[in-house]
Design a protein around this motif. Structure first.
Motif, PDB file in Angstrom:
ATOM      1  N   ARG A 276       0.834  -1.207   0.000  1.00  0.00           N
ATOM      2  CA  ARG A 276       0.000   0.000   0.000  1.00  0.00           C
ATOM      3  C   ARG A 276       0.869   1.257   0.000  1.00  0.00           C
ATOM      4  N   ALA A 277       1.957   1.236   0.744  1.00  0.00           N
ATOM      5  CA  ALA A 277       2.876   2.382   0.746  1.00  0.00           C
ATOM      6  C   ALA A 277       3.535   2.547  -0.623  1.00  0.00           C
ATOM      7  N   MET A 278       3.909   1.427  -1.243  1.00  0.00           N
ATOM      8  CA  MET A 278       4.490   1.484  -2.592  1.00  0.00           C
ATOM      9  C   MET A 278       3.500   2.115  -3.568  1.00  0.00           C
ATOM     10  N   GLN A 279       2.240   1.688  -3.484  1.00  0.00           N
ATOM     11  CA  GLN A 279       1.206   2.225  -4.367  1.00  0.00           C
ATOM     12  C   GLN A 279       1.007   3.725  -4.122  1.00  0.00           C
ATOM     13  N   ALA A 280       1.000   4.125  -2.866  1.00  0.00           N
ATOM     14  CA  ALA A 280       0.798   5.541  -2.546  1.00  0.00           C
ATOM     15  C   ALA A 280       1.931   6.397  -3.108  1.00  0.00           C
ATOM     16  N   TRP A 281       3.176   5.972  -2.891  1.00  0.00           N
ATOM     17  CA  TRP A 281       4.310   6.731  -3.404  1.00  0.00           C
ATOM     18  C   TRP A 281       4.344   6.704  -4.931  1.00  0.00           C
ATOM     19  N   GLY A 282       3.930   5.594  -5.523  1.00  0.00           N
ATOM     20  CA  GLY A 282       3.832   5.530  -6.986  1.00  0.00           C
ATOM     21  C   GLY A 282       2.795   6.503  -7.508  1.00  0.00           C
ATOM     22  N   ALA A 283       1.668   6.611  -6.801  1.00  0.00           N
ATOM     23  CA  ALA A 283       0.624   7.558  -7.200  1.00  0.00           C
ATOM     24  C   ALA A 283       1.125   9.001  -7.071  1.00  0.00           C
ATOM     25  N   VAL A 284       1.862   9.293  -6.005  1.00  0.00           N
ATOM     26  CA  VAL A 284       2.440  10.632  -5.844  1.00  0.00           C
ATOM     27  C   VAL A 284       3.393  10.925  -6.998  1.00  0.00           C
ATOM     28  N   ALA A 285       4.197   9.940  -7.376  1.00  0.00           N
ATOM     29  CA  ALA A 285       5.124  10.121  -8.498  1.00  0.00           C
ATOM     30  C   ALA A 285       4.355  10.401  -9.784  1.00  0.00           C
ATOM     31  N   PHE A 286       3.281   9.667 -10.005  1.00  0.00           N
ATOM     32  CA  PHE A 286       2.468   9.843 -11.207  1.00  0.00           C
ATOM     33  C   PHE A 286       1.825  11.237 -11.228  1.00  0.00           C
ATOM     34  N   ILE A 287       1.275  11.657 -10.099  1.00  0.00           N
ATOM     35  CA  ILE A 287       0.644  12.976 -10.011  1.00  0.00           C
ATOM     36  C   ILE A 287       1.672  14.087 -10.246  1.00  0.00           C
ATOM     37  N   ALA A 288       2.827  13.977  -9.597  1.00  0.00           N
ATOM     38  CA  ALA A 288       3.861  15.002  -9.753  1.00  0.00           C
ATOM     39  C   ALA A 288       4.359  15.052 -11.192  1.00  0.00           C
ATOM     40  N   CYS A 289       4.489  13.897 -11.815  1.00  0.00           N
ATOM     41  CA  CYS A 289       4.935  13.841 -13.208  1.00  0.00           C
ATOM     42  C   CYS A 289       3.894  14.498 -14.126  1.00  0.00           C
ATOM     43  N   THR A 290       2.629  14.218 -13.885  1.00  0.00           N
ATOM     44  CA  THR A 290       1.549  14.799 -14.686  1.00  0.00           C
ATOM     45  C   THR A 290       1.497  16.316 -14.505  1.00  0.00           C
ATOM     46  N   LEU A 291       1.590  16.760 -13.252  1.00  0.00           N
ATOM     47  CA  LEU A 291       1.595  18.204 -12.998  1.00  0.00           C
ATOM     48  C   LEU A 291       2.814  18.874 -13.636  1.00  0.00           C
ATOM     49  N   SER A 292       3.929  18.183 -13.632  1.00  0.00           N
ATOM     50  CA  SER A 292       5.126  18.710 -14.264  1.00  0.00           C
ATOM     51  C   SER A 292       4.892  18.957 -15.754  1.00  0.00           C
ATOM     52  N   MET A 293       4.241  18.005 -16.399  1.00  0.00           N
ATOM     53  CA  MET A 293       3.943  18.174 -17.826  1.00  0.00           C
ATOM     54  C   MET A 293       2.958  19.319 -18.044  1.00  0.00           C
ATOM     55  N   LEU A 294       1.940  19.400 -17.189  1.00  0.00           N
ATOM     56  CA  LEU A 294       0.942  20.458 -17.319  1.00  0.00           C
ATOM     57  C   LEU A 294       1.580  21.832 -17.140  1.00  0.00           C
ATOM     58  N   LEU A 295       2.386  21.988 -16.102  1.00  0.00           N
ATOM     59  CA  LEU A 295       3.031  23.280 -15.857  1.00  0.00           C
ATOM     60  C   LEU A 295       4.050  23.611 -16.940  1.00  0.00           C
ATOM     61  N   ASN A 296       4.645  22.584 -17.514  1.00  0.00           N
ATOM     62  CA  ASN A 296       5.572  22.811 -18.626  1.00  0.00           C
ATOM     63  C   ASN A 296       4.816  23.332 -19.846  1.00  0.00           C
ATOM     64  N   LEU A 297       3.634  22.778 -20.081  1.00  0.00           N
ATOM     65  CA  LEU A 297       2.794  23.270 -21.180  1.00  0.00           C
ATOM     66  C   LEU A 297       2.418  24.733 -20.975  1.00  0.00           C
ATOM     67  N   LEU A 298       2.155  25.087 -19.733  1.00  0.00           N
ATOM     68  CA  LEU A 298       1.771  26.462 -19.409  1.00  0.00           C
ATOM     69  C   LEU A 298       2.973  27.385 -19.296  1.00  0.00           C
ATOM     70  N   GLU A 299       4.167  26.823 -19.478  1.00  0.00           N
ATOM     71  CA  GLU A 299       5.433  27.569 -19.441  1.00  0.00           C
ATOM     72  C   GLU A 299       5.574  28.391 -18.155  1.00  0.00           C
ATOM     73  N   LEU A 300       5.492  27.677 -17.027  1.00  0.00           N
ATOM     74  CA  LEU A 300       5.566  28.330 -15.719  1.00  0.00           C
ATOM     75  C   LEU A 300       6.956  28.232 -15.086  1.00  0.00           C
ATOM     76  N   GLY A 301       7.948  28.603 -15.800  1.00  0.00           N
ATOM     77  CA  GLY A 301       9.302  28.715 -15.269  1.00  0.00           C
ATOM     78  C   GLY A 301       9.920  27.394 -14.851  1.00  0.00           C
ATOM     79  N   THR A 302      10.473  27.378 -13.621  1.00  0.00           N
ATOM     80  CA  THR A 302      11.198  26.197 -13.142  1.00  0.00           C
ATOM     81  C   THR A 302      10.316  25.219 -12.375  1.00  0.00           C
ATOM     82  N   TRP A 303       9.038  25.573 -12.145  1.00  0.00           N
ATOM     83  CA  TRP A 303       8.156  24.677 -11.405  1.00  0.00           C
ATOM     84  C   TRP A 303       8.042  23.287 -12.029  1.00  0.00           C
ATOM     85  N   PRO A 304       7.944  23.179 -13.336  1.00  0.00           N
ATOM     86  CA  PRO A 304       7.868  21.826 -13.920  1.00  0.00           C
ATOM     87  C   PRO A 304       9.096  20.975 -13.593  1.00  0.00           C
TER      88      PRO A 304
END
Length: 141
Positions: free
Chosen positions: A63-91
């Motif tokens: 369950r901990a592995m799944q939770a950390w994997g989900a956090v990684a997936f969310i952070a990766c997705t947000l990174s792509m989204l913020l990169n699309l929006l060209e928000l500096g170094t946040w991505p």
């Protein structure tokens, strides 16, 4: 350093496959716990109880592995989204966070694999002993 949209996109298949593997592990171990629990209710033994306890620990780790994997997936997705929006170094920071979360998930996975190996050794010891007995254990509850 150039940080393009394809950089975090490379992590998507890896995280997806890891999450699938983690889920499969969880399902198999949950079913095994149910089976052992039923057997333990019919014929209680310390050996079976020990197996169930190891499996309980492994379920918590998965369950901990799944939770950390989900956090990684969310952070990766947000990174792509913020990169699309060209928000500096946040991505870039979010991508780094997704890598850290993925690393934590993999370390927990390694611990779970080690525990799994220990549990298999206990099971194999049972082959050399009379039914239900393992070195240091008997059929008493």
């Amino acid at each position: 350093m150039e940080f393009s949209l394809t950089t975090p996109a490379l992590l998507f298949p890896a995280i997806s496959l890891l999450m699938l593997a983690y889920t499969n592990r969880f399902i198999v171990i949950s079913q095994l716990i149910r089976n052992l629990y039923q057997q333990h209710q019919q014929t209680p033994s310390r050996f079976m109880r020990l197996q169930i306890e190891h499996l309980r620990t492994r379920v918590r780790l998965i369950r901990a592995m799944q939770a950390w994997g989900a956090v990684a997936f969310i952070a990766c997705t947000l990174s792509m989204l913020l990169n699309l929006l060209e928000l500096g170094t946040w991505p870039l920071y979010l991508f780094g966070g997704s890598l850290v979360a993925l690393l934590v998930s993999l370390i927990i996975s390694l611990v779970e694999i080690i525990i799994s190996g220990y549990a298999i050794r206990i099971q194999l010891q049972g082959l050399d002993r009379p039914r239900g007995e393992v070195k240091g254990f008997d059929n008493e509850t």
